[in-house]
Design a protein around this motif. Structure first.
Motif, short mmCIF file in Angstrom:
data_model
loop_
_atom_site.label_atom_id
_atom_site.label_comp_id
_atom_site.label_asym_id
_atom_site.label_seq_id
_atom_site.Cartn_x
_atom_site.Cartn_y
_atom_site.Cartn_z
N LEU A 148 14.17 5.04 0.68
CA LEU A 148 12.86 5.65 0.43
C LEU A 148 12.66 6.88 1.32
O LEU A 148 12.17 7.92 0.86
N TYR A 149 13.06 6.77 2.57
CA TYR A 149 12.87 7.87 3.52
C TYR A 149 13.81 9.04 3.22
O TYR A 149 13.39 10.20 3.20
N LYS A 150 15.08 8.74 2.97
CA LYS A 150 16.06 9.81 2.71
C LYS A 150 15.73 10.59 1.44
O LYS A 150 16.04 11.77 1.34
N ASN A 151 15.12 9.94 0.48
CA ASN A 151 14.72 10.62 -0.75
C ASN A 151 13.33 11.25 -0.65
O ASN A 151 12.81 11.73 -1.64
N GLU A 196 9.84 5.60 -9.32
CA GLU A 196 10.43 4.81 -8.24
C GLU A 196 9.59 3.60 -7.89
O GLU A 196 10.11 2.59 -7.43
N LYS A 197 8.29 3.70 -8.13
CA LYS A 197 7.41 2.56 -7.88
C LYS A 197 7.86 1.35 -8.69
O LYS A 197 7.81 0.22 -8.24
N PHE A 198 8.33 1.61 -9.91
CA PHE A 198 8.72 0.50 -10.78
C PHE A 198 10.19 0.14 -10.62
O PHE A 198 10.60 -0.92 -11.08
N ASN A 199 10.99 0.98 -10.01
CA ASN A 199 12.40 0.66 -9.79
C ASN A 199 12.59 0.05 -8.40
O ASN A 199 12.69 -1.15 -8.26
N ILE A 200 12.67 0.90 -7.41
CA ILE A 200 12.91 0.42 -6.05
C ILE A 200 11.71 -0.38 -5.54
O ILE A 200 11.86 -1.33 -4.78
N GLY A 201 10.51 -0.01 -6.00
CA GLY A 201 9.30 -0.72 -5.57
C GLY A 201 9.32 -2.18 -5.98
O GLY A 201 8.99 -3.06 -5.18
N ASN A 202 9.71 -2.45 -7.21
CA ASN A 202 9.77 -3.84 -7.67
C ASN A 202 10.84 -4.63 -6.93
O ASN A 202 10.64 -5.79 -6.60
N GLU A 259 0.83 -1.21 0.00
CA GLU A 259 0.00 0.00 0.00
C GLU A 259 0.86 1.26 0.00
O GLU A 259 0.56 2.24 -0.67
N MET A 260 1.96 1.22 0.75
CA MET A 260 2.87 2.36 0.81
C MET A 260 3.57 2.58 -0.54
O MET A 260 3.67 3.71 -1.02
N LEU A 261 4.04 1.49 -1.15
CA LEU A 261 4.75 1.60 -2.42
C LEU A 261 3.85 2.10 -3.55
O LEU A 261 4.32 2.74 -4.49
N ASN A 262 2.58 1.82 -3.45
CA ASN A 262 1.64 2.29 -4.47
C ASN A 262 1.50 3.81 -4.47
O ASN A 262 1.02 4.37 -5.44
N LYS A 263 1.95 4.47 -3.41
CA LYS A 263 1.81 5.92 -3.29
C LYS A 263 3.10 6.69 -3.57
O LYS A 263 3.10 7.91 -3.52
N TRP A 300 10.43 9.89 -0.35
CA TRP A 300 9.35 9.23 -1.05
C TRP A 300 8.33 8.69 -0.07
O TRP A 300 7.21 8.35 -0.45
N ILE A 301 8.75 8.54 1.21
CA ILE A 301 7.83 8.18 2.28
C ILE A 301 8.08 9.14 3.44
O ILE A 301 9.19 9.67 3.59
#
Length: 120
Positions: free
Chosen positions: A82-85, A31-37, A22-26, A87-88
């Motif tokens: 994710l946090y440092k950039n 990045e969802k398709f890079n780090i998310g995958n 759910e978090m990665l979908n947002k 994205w979350i």
């Protein structure tokens, strides 16, 4: 592994995976398709290894427990990225780290127990 350990570890891991998906979908699309995958792949490998533990001989448990521990560390690293950039946010980061920590404590307890009771 007794029934209590199974009941604790697997649902915790499933709740963690659901939260992360759910978090990665947002996060941003690129990045969802890079780090998310990559993140999803390592989470599913971790879950797979947890299920393997139930099916294999005790003599191989330490290998899989070590592998799961390493996979959890990779997930922590990905969360920090994710946090440092940004994205979350810090709330999602802290909840995710806490969830990984709970899984890690169970894995650590299992490792400690089986390392002392089932030496080769």
């Amino acid at each position: 592994m007794n029934e209590k350990e199974e009941l604790k570890l697997i649902p915790k891991c499933e709740r963690y995976i659901q939260y992360i998906i759910e978090m990665l979908n947002k996060i941003p699309r690129t990045e969802k398709f890079n780090i998310g995958n990559e993140y999803k792949k390592i989470m599913y490998e971790t879950l797979e290894d947890i299920y393997y533990i139930q099916k294999i001989h005790i003599s191989k448990w330490l290998y899989y427990l070590n592998k799961i521990d390493a996979e959890l560390n990779i997930q922590r690293c990905l969360l920090r990225i994710l946090y440092k950039n940004r994205w979350i946010d810090s709330k999602k980061f802290n909840i995710s780290i806490k969830m990984i920590g709970e899984i890690g404590k169970i894995i650590g307890g299992l490792f400690k127990y089986y390392a002392t009771h089932y030496k080769k």
